[in-house]
Design an enzyme around this catalytic site. Structure first.
Site, PDB file in Angstrom:
ATOM      1  N   CYS A 124      -4.581  -1.229  -1.753  1.00 42.61           N
ATOM      2  CA  CYS A 124      -4.760   0.213  -1.939  1.00 42.61           C
ATOM      3  C   CYS A 124      -5.730   0.411  -3.094  1.00 42.61           C
ATOM      4  CB  CYS A 124      -3.409   0.838  -2.262  1.00 42.61           C
ATOM      5  SG  CYS A 124      -3.482   2.585  -2.748  1.00 42.61           S
ATOM      6  N   GLU A 169      -5.649   9.072  10.149  1.00 44.48           N
ATOM      7  CA  GLU A 169      -4.263   8.994  10.628  1.00 44.48           C
ATOM      8  C   GLU A 169      -4.064   9.824  11.887  1.00 44.48           C
ATOM      9  OE1 GLU A 169      -1.117   9.156   7.812  1.00 44.48           O
ATOM     10  OE2 GLU A 169      -2.024   7.567   6.610  1.00 44.48           O
ATOM     11  N   HIS A 176      -8.202   3.367   4.240  1.00 44.71           N
ATOM     12  CA  HIS A 176      -8.200   4.104   5.509  1.00 44.71           C
ATOM     13  C   HIS A 176      -9.607   4.185   6.124  1.00 44.71           C
ATOM     14  CE1 HIS A 176      -4.212   5.762   4.503  1.00 44.71           C
ATOM     15  NE2 HIS A 176      -4.148   6.190   5.738  1.00 44.71           N
ATOM     16  N   ASP A 234       0.868  -1.175   0.000  1.00 44.65           N
ATOM     17  CA  ASP A 234       0.000   0.000   0.000  1.00 44.65           C
ATOM     18  C   ASP A 234       0.905   1.225   0.000  1.00 44.65           C
ATOM     19  OD1 ASP A 234      -2.289   1.702   0.395  1.00 44.65           O
ATOM     20  OD2 ASP A 234      -1.802   1.819   2.526  1.00 44.65           O
ATOM     21  N   SER A 235       0.338   2.385  -0.262  1.00 45.91           N
ATOM     22  CA  SER A 235       1.116   3.623  -0.184  1.00 45.91           C
ATOM     23  C   SER A 235       1.621   3.871   1.244  1.00 45.91           C
ATOM     24  CB  SER A 235       0.260   4.802  -0.631  1.00 45.91           C
ATOM     25  OG  SER A 235      -0.906   4.882   0.153  1.00 45.91           O
ATOM     26  N   CYS A 287     -11.473   3.227   0.028  1.00 39.81           N
ATOM     27  CA  CYS A 287     -10.122   3.609   0.439  1.00 39.81           C
ATOM     28  C   CYS A 287      -9.840   2.826   1.700  1.00 39.81           C
ATOM     29  CB  CYS A 287     -10.034   5.110   0.713  1.00 39.81           C
ATOM     30  SG  CYS A 287      -8.475   5.627   1.482  1.00 39.81           S
TER      31      CYS A 287
END
Lengths: 288, 288
Positions: B75, B166, B199, B11-12, B197
């Site tokens: 991702c 985050e 996240h 993933d990024s 996404c």
């Protein structure tokens, strides 16, 4: 002595356009080449070592694409951790945003003391709002202490302010609520708040508004104008100022997504930019 | 036939840990090597060409550091624009999160239709929440249309949700207000909302809560479990499943700031990670 070559300016992305705007206003005859490293933005969450590597890459990229006479680091995170590495890497004057910003904060503090507002501590302190990288570096506190500022300088990492500014959510409930949450960490005796990230000027009115509620009398300082003034002085000292009456040219380079830079330019630079005029360049990784 | 080599996952940054968590739950005997490209995170705002370059770099970096048998792209942005380039670049099964997520959305839609809640349109539509890159790609709409879904699929770019997740601001006023603002763009007939996404699972409870107010009866779908199930099927089909009763090992690699990955691991992976166990590696740029 004059020098008509452009000033090189770089930032991780679009934030530095607020500094470019101040440079263009203060130095209307100076040409500029601005690089936004949009392929690797943001820098604020990265390690110091990685920021140093990226900063030196950017300086080399600017040198490859423009015959620049001086380098303005229009990014607090880079100025906080990589200014010495940049001075080692290029043979020209290098100016960052931290020292001018700290200087502007000290001036604001002395104005505040002379006004001695009743709501304010007799020896007010300075707080820096910035990225995690800038806060972790302690760079503002170091510069302020070196200039004789005795109060401890505090710093608050505000990671949500960059995406808020880029999303254009700079009015209304959301930014007010987010800023309130960050300002909870302000010390009681704060007198000056430094906008320690080049994105934050877009939120300056909300920050000032909320600060007026939490700490009446405290002042918000943005280092962009001070950086432009310091650049003017440095150019003069080195005989690098442009000829009087010169017609400047301005170039914008990015490492990714020129359209996005063009879309954000009005808010950050204060003028529209033709997307087709923005040059897409590759990052230069190696020493030239 | 069995194969005890690890599954490669990338993933990024940290978002893909929500997919790794689902993989570990669904495939408890499989070993994994996870790479977070934290030196270049986020990908969601970058051009498709840059995301493709970074994705292929990451696959090569994983290949250099681990003898992996399959590649899971954890991702959405990469899955949306780079899955074909990755299939060309590596000679092993490659699985992304978009197809399993779209499949899960269609299943949720058929459940919804069978329940036919009175608050719902007779042919409810699907909306994707994702990064700018995922939204721009139209990848979910393409996959859904290819599977015979007739209603137009809408997509809403939600750039603030990644930094909110985050920052750990996943409860309270701020995420509710931000999500309300994004959900204003929901079509009236929406029945299923895809968390497009990796996240967003951290904000799933708030998204579901706000959705219940704006569109009662609509369902939130997260593709992580579906991706893990699809990975299990693919491994079986290729004779690549681990031996029954195997004891798995799990490695975490990052390209910058292992401490930060360790700090965020509990929220994303659901377990603590010893920072010293995270391996800092360089990105591999060239074809090997």
């Amino acid at each position: 002595v004059t020098d008509s070559r452009p000033i090189g300016v770089f930032d991780s992305g679009v934030g530095g356009l607020t500094v470019l705007r101040a440079l263009k206003a203060a130095l209307p005859t100076e040409s500029t080449v601005y690089l936004g490293d949009t392929a690797r933005v943001p820098y604020g969450t990265r390690s110091a070592q990685t920021v140093i590597t990226y900063a030196v890459n950017n300086a080399r990229t600017l040198l490859k694409h423009g015959d620049i006479k001086a380098l303005v680091v229009a990014c607090n995170t880079v100025s906080a951790v990589a200014i010495e590495a940049l001075r080692d890497a290029v043979s020209m004057p290098v100016i960052g945003v931290i020292e001018p910003g700290a200087e502007a904060a000290l001036q604001a503090l002395s104005v505040l003391r002379s006004m001695h507002p009743s709501s304010m501590s007799s020896s007010p302190s300075i707080t820096v709002l910035g990225t995690q990288g800038t806060v972790r570096s302690g760079a503002y506190a170091r510069v302020l202490a070196a200039r004789g500022h005795a109060q401890p300088t505090t710093a608050i990492a505000c990671p949500l302010l960059v995406p808020l500014a880029e999303e254009g959510w700079t009015t209304g409930d959301v930014p007010a609520l987010v800023i309130d949450r960050y300002l909870q960490a302000l010390p009681a005796d704060v007198g000056v708040v430094i906008l320690g990230c080049t994105h934050y000027p877009l939120l300056k009115h909300v920050i000032a508004q909320r600060l007026a509620i939490h700490r009446p009398g405290a002042i918000v300082v943005d280092g962009a104008a001070a950086t432009a003034a310091a650049t003017a002085t440095l150019l003069k000292e080195h005989g690098l100022s442009s000829p009087a009456g010169a017609t400047p040219s301005h170039r914008l380079l990015v490492t990714d997504a020129p359209q996005q830079m063009a879309a954000l330019a009005p808010a950050f630079l204060g003028e529209t930019v033709d997307p087709s005029s923005i040059e897409l360049v590759d990052v230069i990784f190696d020493a030239s």
